[in-house]
Design a protein around this motif. Structure first.
Motif: not given
Length: 404
Positions: A26-30, A78-81
């Protein structure tokens, strides 16, 4: 009506068929960098990809700045960036700290990544090297935010039910821990004047690191889960997305008085049955982006009787996150299959009234506004209390889906 309703482009990950649709992709953060020159997304399986924006950009290729794509392997999902403050253009433009200086005195652009194991890894985007790790969280680091004042403070929210404020100028060794939540903290947001932190419906002082107040739900709604929150650019409105029973809704709050200004579920029933993954105000404060599991994107202008823009129903690649380009006009949405889509968003010329309100509310609280000898209509406009009046005759939008 919008004349150009366009999906600009989509970035897809290259994975073996055996990994597609599997947990971990999943893409959790952009996120976009503060100057809009870089874009980063967590593309699943512990990989973060950073590309120059726009994608065909050749700016900065002067031999000093590497504008090539970067790939960071974090070792855990990676969940947040979040990108750090914009680096100074020259040594004379600022006096950066050691943490923001690279080899031979060159400035650096930091990227913080929050991992599933509770560690925050900080990277130098321009060199592609890891700078240091931050340890302390005991659960998934779900969200990361840098204040807009250019400081090297990093706010992190976690499933361990705490917020932490790290001072990256001291490599994160000076940490403030904010505790008191009874549930996971999925999101946090910082007001534009950098005075308040919102961790869902809890407000904290970023100056004294103390609890301010808790925003309560409606009398007939018991808050079971809160998924996202976003301050308006002037800091006068806080939007929160919540879930109870089988329905989702979005509340608009005055963070100074804890007054609920409006609840979107009272007017837009069509989105309330779908999970709300993320919400974010546009940089000009005119629109609120909404990501749900049945559509890639909805965009609403507060007070309007219908959605300004909404994509086709697409549950095969439901959205998880979104982020506006700092100059507006483009928004990126991350999906459950690890892809990223870039959408052209409504470009509206702000009215003089809106610009005046935004400038005033950036530094003036609701209490200070109420103390002014102003006509009722102007007072309601400056405090956003005119939104419910505009929505009184509002009903669910039956606007046709627009072509992507």
């Amino acid at each position: 009506m919008i004349s150009e309703r366009t999906l600009l482009l989509e970035l897809k990950t290259r994975r073996p068929p055996s990994l597609l649709e599997q947990a971990g992709c999943e893409t959790w953060s952009v996120d976009f960098s503060p100057d809009g020159a870089w874009f980063a997304w967590s593309m699943g399986h512990g990989i973060v990809w950073v590309v120059a924006w726009p994608l065909d950009s050749e700016e900065g290729q002067d031999g000093e700045t590497d504008r090539a794509d970067k790939s960071f392997s974090c070792g855990h999902p990676v969940w947040g960036l979040a990108f750090g403050p914009r680096p100074p253009r020259s040594a004379a433009a600022a006096h950066p700290t050691k943490a923001s200086k690279g080899p031979k005195g060159k400035s650096t652009l930091l990227l913080a990544t929050g991992l599933e194991n509770g560690v925050i890894k900080v990277w130098n985007v321009l060199t592609g090297n890891a700078v240091f790790d931050l340890h302390g969280h005991e659960g998934v680091v779900r969200n990361l935010v840098f204040p807009q004042n250019g400081s090297l403070k990093l706010i992190s929210s976690s499933r361990d039910k705490t917020l932490r404020i790290w001072n990256l100028a001291h490599k994160g060794k000076k940490v403030q821990v904010l505790s008191g939540h009874k549930d996971w903290i999925s999101c946090c947001s910082v007001s534009s004047d950098c005075s308040m932190i919102a961790s869902m419906v809890c407000l904290w002082s970023l100056r004294s690191y103390t609890f301010i107040r808790n925003l309560r739900g409606g009398t007939n709604k018991k808050l079971c889960l809160l998924s996202s929150c976003s301050f308006s650019p002037d800091g006068a409105v806080l939007a929160t997305a919540a879930f109870s029973g089988s329905s989702w809704w979005i509340d608009l709050w005055d963070p100074y008085t804890a007054e609920k200004l409006a609840t979107l579920a009272d007017y837009f029933e069509d989105y309330g049955q779908n999970q709300i993954s993320a919400i974010q105000f546009s940089p000009d404060g005119l629109h609120l982006a909404i990501v749900t599991d049945d559509r890639a994107l909805r965009i609403w202008e507060p007070g309007e009787k219908h959605m300004t823009m909404q994509t086709k129903r697409d549950q095969d690649s439901s959205g998880l996150c979104c982020n506006y380009h700092p100059q507006g006009g483009v928004i990126a949405t991350g999906t459950r299959n690890g892809h990223v889509r870039f959408w052209r968003t409504p470009r509206t010329v702000p009215s003089l009234c809106h610009l005046c309100r935004s400038i005033m509310r950036h530094s003036v609280s609701t209490f200070q506004i109420e103390a002014l000898p102003l006509p009722k209509r102007i007072l309601e406009y400056l405090t956003y209390r005119n939104i419910p009046e505009r929505l009184k005759t509002c009903c669910s939008s039956d606007e046709e889906d627009w072509e992507s």
